[in-house]
Design an enzyme around this catalytic site. Structure first.
Site, PDB file in Angstrom:
ATOM      1  N   SER A  11      33.402  49.652  29.989  1.00 17.79           N
ATOM      2  CA  SER A  11      33.124  48.421  29.576  1.00 17.79           C
ATOM      3  C   SER A  11      32.751  47.566  28.705  1.00 17.79           C
ATOM      4  O   SER A  11      31.693  47.919  28.674  1.00 17.79           O
ATOM      5  CB  SER A  11      33.064  47.647  30.876  1.00 17.79           C
ATOM      6  OG  SER A  11      33.925  45.649  30.788  1.00 17.79           O
ATOM      7  N   ALA A  12      33.183  47.432  27.620  1.00 15.87           N
ATOM      8  CA  ALA A  12      32.849  46.900  26.441  1.00 15.87           C
ATOM      9  C   ALA A  12      31.801  45.971  26.206  1.00 15.87           C
ATOM     10  O   ALA A  12      30.689  45.192  25.950  1.00 15.87           O
ATOM     11  CB  ALA A  12      33.983  46.627  25.589  1.00 15.87           C
ATOM     12  N   HIS A  13      32.266  44.805  27.606  1.00 18.13           N
ATOM     13  CA  HIS A  13      31.299  43.477  27.522  1.00 18.13           C
ATOM     14  C   HIS A  13      29.913  44.254  27.924  1.00 18.13           C
ATOM     15  O   HIS A  13      29.276  42.682  27.739  1.00 18.13           O
ATOM     16  CB  HIS A  13      31.931  42.061  28.409  1.00 18.13           C
ATOM     17  CG  HIS A  13      31.571  42.204  29.565  1.00 18.13           C
ATOM     18  ND1 HIS A  13      31.130  41.898  30.353  1.00 18.13           N
ATOM     19  CD2 HIS A  13      33.141  43.556  30.717  1.00 18.13           C
ATOM     20  CE1 HIS A  13      31.220  42.194  31.639  1.00 18.13           C
ATOM     21  NE2 HIS A  13      32.495  43.181  31.837  1.00 18.13           N
ATOM     22  N   CYS A  16      30.017  36.544  44.050  1.00 19.23           N
ATOM     23  CA  CYS A  16      31.784  37.127  44.590  1.00 19.23           C
ATOM     24  C   CYS A  16      32.292  36.141  43.094  1.00 19.23           C
ATOM     25  O   CYS A  16      31.424  35.429  42.614  1.00 19.23           O
ATOM     26  CB  CYS A  16      31.773  36.418  45.455  1.00 19.23           C
ATOM     27  SG  CYS A  16      31.937  35.406  46.511  1.00 19.23           S
ATOM     28  N   THR A  63      51.225  46.979  24.285  1.00 18.51           N
ATOM     29  CA  THR A  63      50.610  47.228  22.535  1.00 18.51           C
ATOM     30  C   THR A  63      49.392  46.659  22.622  1.00 18.51           C
ATOM     31  O   THR A  63      48.758  45.726  23.662  1.00 18.51           O
ATOM     32  CB  THR A  63      51.436  45.905  22.081  1.00 18.51           C
ATOM     33  OG1 THR A  63      52.814  45.920  21.769  1.00 18.51           O
ATOM     34  CG2 THR A  63      51.121  46.028  20.525  1.00 18.51           C
ATOM     35  N   ASN A  87      24.816  48.747  39.198  1.00 13.90           N
ATOM     36  CA  ASN A  87      24.451  47.282  39.048  1.00 13.90           C
ATOM     37  C   ASN A  87      24.186  46.020  39.379  1.00 13.90           C
ATOM     38  O   ASN A  87      23.188  45.331  38.373  1.00 13.90           O
ATOM     39  CB  ASN A  87      25.953  46.567  38.958  1.00 13.90           C
ATOM     40  CG  ASN A  87      26.677  46.028  40.494  1.00 13.90           C
ATOM     41  OD1 ASN A  87      27.088  48.200  40.931  1.00 13.90           O
ATOM     42  ND2 ASN A  87      27.228  45.256  40.793  1.00 13.90           N
ATOM     43  N   GLN A 102      27.537  49.992  33.640  1.00 12.25           N
ATOM     44  CA  GLN A 102      26.609  49.775  33.720  1.00 12.25           C
ATOM     45  C   GLN A 102      25.340  50.517  32.982  1.00 12.25           C
ATOM     46  O   GLN A 102      24.425  50.236  31.994  1.00 12.25           O
ATOM     47  CB  GLN A 102      25.550  49.074  34.982  1.00 12.25           C
ATOM     48  CG  GLN A 102      26.032  48.080  35.537  1.00 12.25           C
ATOM     49  CD  GLN A 102      25.855  47.132  35.195  1.00 12.25           C
ATOM     50  OE1 GLN A 102      24.866  46.829  34.302  1.00 12.25           O
ATOM     51  NE2 GLN A 102      26.826  45.792  34.985  1.00 12.25           N
ATOM     52  N   GLY A 156      36.776  47.939  33.061  1.00  9.30           N
ATOM     53  CA  GLY A 156      36.548  48.247  34.385  1.00  9.30           C
ATOM     54  C   GLY A 156      37.079  48.401  35.445  1.00  9.30           C
ATOM     55  O   GLY A 156      36.837  50.355  35.412  1.00  9.30           O
TER      56      GLY A 156
END
Length: 390
Positions: A202-204, A330, A242, A154, A182, A73
């Site tokens: 973002s995937a996670h 942080c 790649t 978030n 989010q 992200g």
């Protein structure tokens, strides 16, 4: 002493990877082809990527050809927030308006000159001040504006009125970027219905792997001419290098699962969140629950126990087997005061105690019960002790 039983309630930081994702990634790790190669092995890798692209596109109502994979992200936001973002044949934006409660990758990751950036104020709940935005867009005149807002915050889970924001931006002829990191997989997102020009993902955050994200364009007429990573022609020239095929496939699997179960899972998690809130209010009647009166993500509770500090409370919860967040940690792992709560006008003494519970696909009623047990101990040792001293 730390308990051996653990309840992970920090999904807004990262969600545990789904086993289906891990299984598909393990399979794809063994593919030998480079997705840019024309031989059979390369074509097999490319096919895996394109299936994933279709799945990510379907999650947000986009066309697969307009999905550009990035390392996450943060990179996606950095790529998008450029004066070179424009509609084909049109000028790029001269002014960037950013919501005051945005993620640091937006606040500090844009590529506009400092004097061309302004923050959009929010109200006490963290919702954008739409009259302010309307007036500022009108003042901009013919100078095109790029507006960047989170679909969901978030820290607090607050949902921004994207369709209303898009209507204001469209009137001015500007561009709208929504950081949907989010929100994706937790609420329904449809780019066309919302009128958003570009989304970042973002995937996670939805049970996929870390290190993979995406920029999603509303159409192929939206373009970004100043690219961050230059070299080969991968990802339509937007992102050289790649491709990380296994991570891309994992992203696609996570997106497909999230889309298939969205309504049912949102209702289940919202019910658990409501239980968490009820327990907090029962144990600490004087608790502050941030943005409780406005639309939020179904999985998020941001709260502060009077007279406590986030660092101390987090350690106590952790020792009790419950993983939470301050919502403002942080990169060093330390806790600092939240710029989100500052923008909402929260008193510093209250903001310093802010904690965040965020639920997800593995969360159960047993996790809520463990949270309540631990919260009772935290309240009795920290809050009540503080009250007695006072």
């Amino acid at each position: 002493m730390a308990t051996s039983r653990r309840s992970y309630l920090d999904y807004n930081a990262t969600a545990p990877m789904r086993p289906e994702v891990a299984g598909e990634m393990a399979r794809v790790f063994m593919l030998s082809g480079n997705a840019s190669s024309v031989h059979a092995e390369g074509r097999a890798a490319r096919a895996e990527m394109e299936t994933a692209r279709e799945r990510v596109a379907a999650l947000v109502g986009a066309l697969p050809k307009n999905v550009i994979f990035t390392s996450g992200g943060t990179e996606a936001n950095n790529l998008v927030l450029s004066p070179s973002l424009r509609r084909a044949g049109k000028l790029g934006a001269r002014l960037l308006l950013i919501g005051a409660t945005e993620h640091p990758s937006v606040l500090g990751g844009h590529r506009f000159a400092a004097e061309t950036v302004e923050r959009i104020p929010v109200d006490v709940n963290g919702v954008l001040d739409l009259p302010w935005l309307k007036a500022r867009l009108e003042d901009a005149g013919d100078s095109l504006v790029l507006v960047s807002v989170q679909a969901a915050n978030n820290e607090t889970g607050v949902l921004q009125p994207l369709a209303a924001i898009a209507a204001l931006v469209r009137e001015q002829g500007g561009y709208l970027h929504a950081d949907a990191v989010q929100a994706a997989g937790k609420i329904t997102l449809d780019m066309a219905a919302l009128g958003v020009d570009v989304l970042t993902l973002s995937a996670h955050k939805l049970g996929g792997p870390k290190g993979i994200g995406a920029v999603v364009l509303a159409s192929d007429r939206i373009e970004i001419t100043d690219r961050l990573i230059r070299g080969g022609g991968q990802e339509r020239g937007y992102r050289a290098g790649t491709e990380n095929v296994a991570a891309i496939v994992g992203f696609g699997v996570a997106a497909e699962i999230a889309r298939a179960n969205l309504s049912e899972e949102a209702a289940r998690i919202r019910a658990l969140r409501d239980e968490v809130e009820a327990e907090i209010r029962r144990l600490v009647p004087e608790v502050t629950i941030f943005a409780a009166s406005v639309d939020r993500l179904p999985n998020t509770v941001s709260f502060a126990i009077p007279g406590t500090r986030a660092e101390t409370a987090l350690i106590a919860f952790d020792m009790g087997g419950v993983a939470l967040s301050s919502g403002s940690a942080c990169s060093s792992g330390k806790v600092k005061r939240s710029h989100v709560l500052d923008a909402m006008g929260v008193e510093p003494a209250v903001a310093e105690g802010a904690l965040r519970v965020s639920l997800g696909w593995m969360t159960t009623k047993e996790d809520v019960a463990r949270f309540a047990e631990t919260c009772e101990r935290v309240a009795s040792t920290l809050y009540k002790r503080k009250a007695n001293v006072a």
